[in-house]
Write a protein that holds these residues in place. Structure first.
Motif, PDB file in Angstrom:
ATOM      1  N   PRO A  57       0.812  -1.232   0.000  1.00  0.00           N
ATOM      2  CA  PRO A  57       0.000   0.000   0.000  1.00  0.00           C
ATOM      3  C   PRO A  57       0.840   1.273   0.000  1.00  0.00           C
ATOM      4  N   THR A  58       2.019   1.227   0.600  1.00  0.00           N
ATOM      5  CA  THR A  58       2.881   2.406   0.614  1.00  0.00           C
ATOM      6  C   THR A  58       3.366   2.746  -0.791  1.00  0.00           C
ATOM      7  N   LEU A  59       3.546   1.740  -1.617  1.00  0.00           N
ATOM      8  CA  LEU A  59       4.034   1.955  -2.977  1.00  0.00           C
ATOM      9  C   LEU A  59       2.953   2.459  -3.925  1.00  0.00           C
ATOM     10  N   GLY A  60       1.701   2.102  -3.672  1.00  0.00           N
ATOM     11  CA  GLY A  60       0.629   2.518  -4.566  1.00  0.00           C
ATOM     12  C   GLY A  60       0.851   2.002  -5.976  1.00  0.00           C
ATOM     13  N   ILE A  61       0.790   2.908  -6.954  1.00  0.00           N
ATOM     14  CA  ILE A  61       0.909   2.510  -8.358  1.00  0.00           C
ATOM     15  C   ILE A  61       2.345   2.163  -8.746  1.00  0.00           C
ATOM     16  N   LYS A  62       3.285   2.309  -7.829  1.00  0.00           N
ATOM     17  CA  LYS A  62       4.673   1.944  -8.136  1.00  0.00           C
ATOM     18  C   LYS A  62       4.900   0.433  -8.040  1.00  0.00           C
ATOM     19  N   HIS A  63       3.942  -0.273  -7.465  1.00  0.00           N
ATOM     20  CA  HIS A  63       3.983  -1.739  -7.447  1.00  0.00           C
ATOM     21  C   HIS A  63       3.358  -2.247  -8.743  1.00  0.00           C
ATOM     22  N   PRO A  64       3.903  -3.263  -9.398  1.00  0.00           N
ATOM     23  CA  PRO A  64       5.039  -4.103  -8.995  1.00  0.00           C
ATOM     24  C   PRO A  64       6.371  -3.686  -9.609  1.00  0.00           C
ATOM     25  N   GLN A  65       6.376  -2.577 -10.371  1.00  0.00           N
ATOM     26  CA  GLN A  65       7.612  -2.166 -11.033  1.00  0.00           C
ATOM     27  C   GLN A  65       8.721  -1.846 -10.037  1.00  0.00           C
ATOM     28  N   ALA A  66       8.331  -1.567  -8.778  1.00  0.00           N
ATOM     29  CA  ALA A  66       9.317  -1.188  -7.768  1.00  0.00           C
ATOM     30  C   ALA A  66      10.299  -2.308  -7.450  1.00  0.00           C
ATOM     31  N   LEU A  67       9.887  -3.543  -7.643  1.00  0.00           N
ATOM     32  CA  LEU A  67      10.726  -4.672  -7.244  1.00  0.00           C
ATOM     33  C   LEU A  67      12.055  -4.658  -7.994  1.00  0.00           C
ATOM     34  N   TYR A 110       0.360  11.871  -7.714  1.00  0.00           N
ATOM     35  CA  TYR A 110       0.417  13.258  -7.254  1.00  0.00           C
ATOM     36  C   TYR A 110       1.128  13.290  -5.903  1.00  0.00           C
ATOM     37  N   PRO A 111       1.728  14.424  -5.519  1.00  0.00           N
ATOM     38  CA  PRO A 111       2.391  14.516  -4.210  1.00  0.00           C
ATOM     39  C   PRO A 111       1.376  14.335  -3.087  1.00  0.00           C
ATOM     40  N   GLU A 112       1.715  13.478  -2.136  1.00  0.00           N
ATOM     41  CA  GLU A 112       0.779  13.119  -1.070  1.00  0.00           C
ATOM     42  C   GLU A 112       1.465  13.243   0.288  1.00  0.00           C
ATOM     43  N   GLU A 113       0.813  13.923   1.206  1.00  0.00           N
ATOM     44  CA  GLU A 113       1.323  14.074   2.563  1.00  0.00           C
ATOM     45  C   GLU A 113       1.232  12.733   3.291  1.00  0.00           C
ATOM     46  N   THR A 114       2.381  12.174   3.666  1.00  0.00           N
ATOM     47  CA  THR A 114       2.393  10.905   4.392  1.00  0.00           C
ATOM     48  C   THR A 114       3.383  10.994   5.548  1.00  0.00           C
ATOM     49  N   TYR A 115       3.144  10.179   6.571  1.00  0.00           N
ATOM     50  CA  TYR A 115       4.005  10.166   7.756  1.00  0.00           C
ATOM     51  C   TYR A 115       4.392   8.730   8.073  1.00  0.00           C
ATOM     52  N   HIS A 116       5.672   8.533   8.425  1.00  0.00           N
ATOM     53  CA  HIS A 116       6.189   7.185   8.626  1.00  0.00           C
ATOM     54  C   HIS A 116       7.137   7.146   9.819  1.00  0.00           C
ATOM     55  N   THR A 138       6.226   1.750   9.909  1.00  0.00           N
ATOM     56  CA  THR A 138       4.793   1.870  10.157  1.00  0.00           C
ATOM     57  C   THR A 138       4.322   3.190   9.570  1.00  0.00           C
ATOM     58  N   GLU A 139       3.365   3.140   8.656  1.00  0.00           N
ATOM     59  CA  GLU A 139       2.811   4.387   8.139  1.00  0.00           C
ATOM     60  C   GLU A 139       1.796   4.923   9.138  1.00  0.00           C
ATOM     61  N   GLU A 140       1.941   6.201   9.489  1.00  0.00           N
ATOM     62  CA  GLU A 140       1.093   6.809  10.510  1.00  0.00           C
ATOM     63  C   GLU A 140       0.330   8.017   9.979  1.00  0.00           C
ATOM     64  N   THR A 141       0.126   8.050   8.683  1.00  0.00           N
ATOM     65  CA  THR A 141      -0.526   9.203   8.068  1.00  0.00           C
ATOM     66  C   THR A 141      -1.903   9.466   8.663  1.00  0.00           C
ATOM     67  N   THR A 142      -2.723   8.437   8.754  1.00  0.00           N
ATOM     68  CA  THR A 142      -4.086   8.613   9.260  1.00  0.00           C
ATOM     69  C   THR A 142      -4.081   9.153  10.681  1.00  0.00           C
ATOM     70  N   ARG A 143      -3.223   8.592  11.538  1.00  0.00           N
ATOM     71  CA  ARG A 143      -3.170   9.030  12.929  1.00  0.00           C
ATOM     72  C   ARG A 143      -2.696  10.477  13.048  1.00  0.00           C
ATOM     73  N   ILE A 145      -2.671  12.981  10.870  1.00  0.00           N
ATOM     74  CA  ILE A 145      -3.608  13.972  10.339  1.00  0.00           C
ATOM     75  C   ILE A 145      -4.849  14.074  11.227  1.00  0.00           C
ATOM     76  N   ALA A 146      -5.358  12.935  11.698  1.00  0.00           N
ATOM     77  CA  ALA A 146      -6.544  12.957  12.559  1.00  0.00           C
ATOM     78  C   ALA A 146      -6.263  13.707  13.859  1.00  0.00           C
ATOM     79  N   GLU A 147      -5.109  13.455  14.468  1.00  0.00           N
ATOM     80  CA  GLU A 147      -4.770  14.136  15.719  1.00  0.00           C
ATOM     81  C   GLU A 147      -4.585  15.631  15.498  1.00  0.00           C
ATOM     82  N   ARG A 148      -3.996  16.007  14.376  1.00  0.00           N
ATOM     83  CA  ARG A 148      -3.801  17.426  14.077  1.00  0.00           C
ATOM     84  C   ARG A 148      -5.142  18.139  13.913  1.00  0.00           C
TER      85      ARG A 148
END
Length: 250
Positions: A57-67, A110-116, A138-143, A145-148
């Motif tokens: 899920p962290t790779l999004g559309i970059k999977h499976p070419q990322a391998l 597109y550029p996406e705000e993520t936290y890890h 561990t991706e913590e984007t949801t946490r 942004i929600a806390e903010r």
């Protein structure tokens, strides 16, 4: 991921056929592929990228070419953020640690705000030298942004409890909304007059008098569509993506 890796023609890559890989890499890959925790590892001077199903899920559309891709080619948008950390691992053999690090990933086009939260650890080859890097993340984007956003709501609510006039309410809203430019890069509050015209009562992110923040607006204007609100619509989206003179948030 194990099936995808087995089907890859590794002999045509700089890593060479899988049968010739060092035992240390094979052991690390076995740990990676059998874990249900988000993990990736890089191998060799170009840090060729391996990852497990949990990391997809962290790779999004970059999977499976990322391998198998070099990490810099895979993540050019964050290379400046992670390059120094990877050099610490490769040059010094030292692990790194980051908590909820902001990374603007382009994993969905597109550029996406993520936290890890993650650690880079050295992987030694069969000779004992550092030849790779192992990352548990561990991706913590949801946490984050929600806390903010919750902090913003709490701050606004606390301030409004002492606002005893319309002016103080507007001042409180303006000040509190300005504290969160990540989620609210700009805000405008207009108050209607009886004739349908509106006056700017509060703003954040862009100053009064800005082309998109006129101090007064007629009901029919070329800036904001006031007629729909005047008719009673509570909310509707407006596309400002083509405006290059607006703050963009996170």
């Amino acid at each position: 991921m194990a099936q995808l890796m087995r089907g890859r023609d590794w002999a045509s890559t700089p890593l060479g056929p899988a049968q010739s890989w060092p035992t240390s890499l094979k052991v690390a890959l076995r740990l990676l592929l059998t874990s249900r925790f988000e993990m990736w590892l890089g191998w060799g001077p170009d840090i060729h990228f391996f990852y497990n199903d949990a990391y997809r899920p962290t790779l999004g559309i970059k999977h499976p070419q990322a391998l198998g891709m070099p990490t810099q080619a895979l993540w050019p948008e964050i290379w400046d953020d992670i390059k120094g950390r990877l050099e610490t691992v490769y040059r010094n053999g030292e692990a790194t640690w980051d908590r909820a690090l902001l990374l603007l990933l382009e994993r969905n086009g597109y550029p996406e705000e993520t936290y890890h939260t993650f650690s880079y650890s050295p992987l030694t080859g069969d000779t004992g030298e550092v030849e790779g890097v192992f990352c548990a993340v561990t991706e913590e984007t949801t946490r984050v942004i929600a806390e903010r956003r919750l902090r913003s709501l709490r701050s606004l609510g606390a301030t409004l409890t002492t606002a005893d006039s319309r002016l103080k309410v507007l001042q409180a809203v303006e000040e509190r909304l300005a504290e969160n430019p990540f989620d609210l890069p700009f805000t405008l509050i207009y108050l209607f007059r009886d004739d349908g015209s509106a006056v700017l009562a509060a703003s954040s992110g862009i100053p009064p008098g800005h082309p998109l923040a006129p101090v007064e607006l007629r009901l029919q204007n070329d800036v904001w569509d006031l007629t729909r609100i005047w008719r009673g619509e509570e909310s509707f989206p407006l596309d400002v993506s083509e405006r290059s003179d607006l703050p963009a948030g996170a």
